[in-house]
Design a protein around this motif. Sequence first.
Motif: not given
Length: 359
Positions: A145-154, A186-190, A193-196, A209-213
Amino acid sequence: MAGLSPAGGFVDGPLIHVTSLLENYIEVRLEEDSEYAGSFIAGPSLYGSVPEKIINGIGEDMKRTDKAALQRYYDNLTIIPQKRLLHAAALLYYLVYGKRLDITQIRLANGSVETPFRISDQIDIEVSDRLNNDSLHHDRVYEMRLMELIKEGRDVEVARELSIGFATEGVGTLSKRSHLRHLKNLAIAGISIATRAAMDGGVHPEIAYTMSDLYIQQIEEMHKPKEVDKAMKQALIEFASRVKEGIEDHVSGSGAVSTCKRYIFNHLYGELSLETLSGLVHMNSSYLSRLFKKETGMSLTDYIQSKRVDEAKKLLALTSLSLSDIYSRLHFNDQSYFIKVFKKWAGMTPRQYRNDIKK
């Protein structure tokens, strides 16, 4: 004859060892009366040149102050791509044992000894222990659900979910030695996933990718658990915000206009022309110009200029690039033209903007 594996059994083929310093060594182990009798070692080599940033990072890990000497060491190492190194290993094995191997056999031999212990042996025990102690991983549905919210820009809903639902318990142990390291992992893993999820939502891969880095680099420098937790949540919210910005800008208007907007965004640092855009959407140039103006209230030229000025603002605020570097990167003809266009859309010169933003 064959080489001896770390566990004591023999493996049929040479071994490739990769050190934590990125060095590669070929080892051909010798057997005498079914006992290990020594090894032929060839190396070190590298698969490719090592970037300066990586070398500096290795130096930091080693607590070395003589970075120049470390750089010289890497510069002097022979570069042997992976496939060639496998062939070299096959040759060395042939010289020792007179037995021909193809590189597939060598890959299989290395695959059987690369891992010093079997994770699979511990999985069932670990799961049983978690079930017995009611210490399960977090709900997969919540993560989805969290990743879907990110994908939808909410972004507002992402912030709400993170404030009431996310907790560090139930996520497993990502480091046995350090709680801070556990939280960083944990933060890096999260963030990964959020990057994708953000890219699936339309964020340009280079931005994602730049934000992630940058977030991961920031997290690695932190020394307090609360700082790490806050940075991870900020990252997830910002990913959602970036998706939202793209949706609000790109989906307005017809399919042709939306396609042009996306193309312009993706090519702000490249050549942009009416001819290219009209060919992209298979429309007459004059018709596309009228359609774009009708749906956005801006001509294509103005729209491109405004987006390049927005990008210039980011470079002025976040980097130390000179004006000449910025205008040339964004394909303005010269500095005076860049200043004129920038002032038209920002209401001030680039230098004034940089000074104001850094006050």
